[in-house]
Design a protein around this motif. Structure first.
Motif, short mmCIF file in Angstrom:
data_model
loop_
_atom_site.label_atom_id
_atom_site.label_comp_id
_atom_site.label_asym_id
_atom_site.label_seq_id
_atom_site.Cartn_x
_atom_site.Cartn_y
_atom_site.Cartn_z
N PRO A 102 29.11 77.04 84.47
CA PRO A 102 30.35 76.46 84.82
C PRO A 102 30.46 74.93 85.33
CG PRO A 102 30.03 77.87 86.62
CD PRO A 102 29.04 78.04 85.64
N LEU A 103 31.09 74.15 84.71
CA LEU A 103 30.94 72.64 85.09
C LEU A 103 31.85 72.22 86.66
CD1 LEU A 103 31.87 70.90 81.87
CD2 LEU A 103 29.87 71.17 82.76
N ASN A 104 30.94 71.95 87.20
CA ASN A 104 31.43 71.06 88.57
C ASN A 104 32.42 69.82 88.23
OD1 ASN A 104 32.05 70.85 91.13
ND2 ASN A 104 30.03 70.29 91.93
N SER A 105 33.80 70.17 88.27
CA SER A 105 34.50 68.88 87.75
C SER A 105 35.83 68.93 88.26
CB SER A 105 34.52 68.72 86.04
OG SER A 105 35.04 70.04 85.41
N ASP A 106 36.57 67.69 88.07
CA ASP A 106 37.75 67.61 88.34
C ASP A 106 38.52 66.63 87.65
OD1 ASP A 106 40.12 68.15 89.89
OD2 ASP A 106 39.64 66.86 91.54
N TYR A 107 39.72 66.63 87.60
CA TYR A 107 40.48 65.67 86.84
C TYR A 107 41.97 65.29 87.41
CZ TYR A 107 43.39 64.05 82.71
OH TYR A 107 44.33 62.93 82.02
N ASP A 108 42.48 64.06 87.49
CA ASP A 108 43.66 64.05 87.70
C ASP A 108 44.56 62.81 86.98
OD1 ASP A 108 46.22 64.18 89.57
OD2 ASP A 108 45.10 62.60 90.81
N ARG A 109 45.90 62.75 86.74
CA ARG A 109 46.75 61.77 86.15
C ARG A 109 47.74 61.48 86.79
NH1 ARG A 109 49.47 62.79 80.66
NH2 ARG A 109 50.95 64.57 81.08
N VAL A 110 48.19 60.17 86.95
CA VAL A 110 49.47 59.75 87.37
C VAL A 110 50.45 59.09 86.40
CG1 VAL A 110 50.57 58.20 89.14
CG2 VAL A 110 48.60 59.55 89.73
N VAL A 111 51.72 59.72 86.36
CA VAL A 111 52.60 59.13 85.42
C VAL A 111 53.70 58.17 85.84
CG1 VAL A 111 54.38 59.68 83.77
CG2 VAL A 111 52.42 61.18 84.07
N GLY A 112 53.85 57.05 85.48
CA GLY A 112 54.69 56.02 85.84
C GLY A 112 55.64 55.59 84.96
N ASN A 113 56.48 54.63 85.17
CA ASN A 113 57.62 54.07 84.29
C ASN A 113 57.02 53.21 83.25
OD1 ASN A 113 57.23 51.66 85.65
ND2 ASN A 113 59.39 51.74 86.41
N CYS A 114 55.72 52.80 83.10
CA CYS A 114 55.28 51.97 82.04
C CYS A 114 53.89 52.63 81.65
CB CYS A 114 55.06 50.61 82.61
SG CYS A 114 53.66 50.35 83.86
N GLY A 115 53.35 53.73 81.89
CA GLY A 115 52.34 54.16 81.59
C GLY A 115 51.67 55.46 82.48
N VAL A 116 50.52 55.72 81.97
CA VAL A 116 49.53 56.83 82.52
C VAL A 116 48.34 56.33 82.99
CG1 VAL A 116 48.78 59.32 82.57
CG2 VAL A 116 51.25 58.64 81.37
N SER A 117 48.00 56.65 84.19
CA SER A 117 46.49 56.44 84.58
C SER A 117 45.90 57.55 84.97
CB SER A 117 46.52 55.44 85.87
OG SER A 117 47.19 55.90 86.97
N TRP A 118 44.50 57.63 84.64
CA TRP A 118 43.91 59.01 84.77
C TRP A 118 42.30 58.76 85.34
CZ3 TRP A 118 39.31 59.46 82.10
CH2 TRP A 118 39.22 58.63 81.00
N ILE A 119 41.82 59.76 86.09
CA ILE A 119 40.49 59.62 86.46
C ILE A 119 39.68 60.95 86.30
CG2 ILE A 119 40.94 60.06 88.93
CD1 ILE A 119 38.70 58.05 89.48
N SER A 120 38.36 61.25 85.77
CA SER A 120 37.78 62.51 85.96
C SER A 120 36.48 62.28 86.59
CB SER A 120 37.52 62.93 84.47
OG SER A 120 37.03 62.15 83.66
N VAL A 121 35.87 63.48 86.80
CA VAL A 121 34.71 63.38 87.40
C VAL A 121 33.71 64.75 86.95
CG1 VAL A 121 35.04 64.21 89.75
CG2 VAL A 121 33.04 62.99 89.54
N ARG A 122 32.65 64.79 86.85
CA ARG A 122 31.77 65.82 86.75
C ARG A 122 30.33 65.62 87.19
NH1 ARG A 122 28.63 67.29 81.91
NH2 ARG A 122 28.33 65.28 80.60
N GLN A 123 29.94 66.71 87.58
CA GLN A 123 28.35 66.78 88.16
C GLN A 123 27.49 66.92 87.13
OE1 GLN A 123 27.27 69.91 91.01
NE2 GLN A 123 25.43 69.01 91.30
N THR A 124 26.43 65.83 87.07
CA THR A 124 25.55 65.78 85.77
C THR A 124 24.00 66.30 86.55
OG1 THR A 124 25.34 63.66 86.22
CG2 THR A 124 26.74 64.38 84.44
N ALA A 125 23.70 66.09 87.52
CA ALA A 125 22.31 66.43 88.16
C ALA A 125 22.64 66.79 89.65
CB ALA A 125 21.66 65.45 88.09
#
Length: 214
Positions: A102-125
């Motif tokens: 299983p991947l050790n990961s996380d994701y989040d995004r924020v929705v506003g009135n002119c767009g969407v911003s996002w970020i994600s992370v996963r362990q690779t080592a």
């Protein structure tokens, strides 16, 4: 992402914007038609899709048997829970592929009135992560400036990117082989996109975290 039209508050303006705000539309179009190699690379970057949600990590044979299932192992080592009765309408489980973790990961995004911003992370080592971040805006953009911050038990570091967007409506980038120890808490600490219609669109603050980094 949030929007402001008080342009005196802009604290980051790329060289592309500074050189073209006073130009005619024709001159701006001519300039935009010949982006620099660095800008092409930044604009072409695509966010990597990371695995999220709940995923199969194993089976309990006793529980399966008590409910009319059995665990089968295929020739290649993959496993699956299937009904004991081949005529049963009970659903089969997803396949657990041999060696899959299983991947050790996380994701989040924020929705506003002119767009969407996002970020994600996963362990690779053992003590390394891969972080991706970006945005999609409501109309064509001409420039961006983006900074993510990463905190672990040793402190906080930053990764940044900026450049021209050449009327694109989305941008994303992945940073690889980032050293993080113990845990990582990552977020968009500063981000904006300037749209072709003059709107300055600021990022919200999407954030992610994972632990178990040795």
């Amino acid at each position: 992402m949030t929007v402001t039209r008080n342009l005196t508050r802009r604290f980051i303006v790329s060289a592309v914007v500074a050189g073209t705000l006073g130009s005619s539309p024709a001159a701006f179009a001519a300039t935009a038609s010949q982006p620099s190699p660095a800008a092409k690379t930044a604009a072409a970057a695509q966010p990597q899709v990371l695995q999220r949600g709940m995923n199969v990590v194993g089976f309990n044979a006793a529980t399966a048997k008590a409910h009319g299932y059995k665990i089968v192992t295929y020739a290649n080592g993959d496993q699956q829970s299937v009904p004991v009765d081949p005529k049963s309408k009970l659903p089969k489980s997803p396949i657990l592929h041999r060696g899959m973790q299983p991947l050790n990961s996380d994701y989040d995004r924020v929705v506003g009135n002119c767009g969407v911003s996002w970020i994600s992370v996963r362990q690779t080592a053992a003590s390394q992560v891969q972080v991706g971040s970006g945005f999609t805006v409501s109309s064509p953009a001409i420039s961006y400036n983006w900074t993510i911050s990463l905190s672990d038990r040793n402190g906080t570091s930053h990764q940044s990117s900026s450049g021209g967007l050449w009327f694109k409506e989305s941008w994303g980038r992945v940073w690889n082989n980032l050293n993080q120890h113990g845990y990582t808490f990552d977020y968009v600490s500063s981000g904006l996109a300037e749209l072709a219609n003059g709107t300055v669109c600021y990022a919200g603050r999407p954030n992610v975290s994972i632990s178990g980094l040795s």
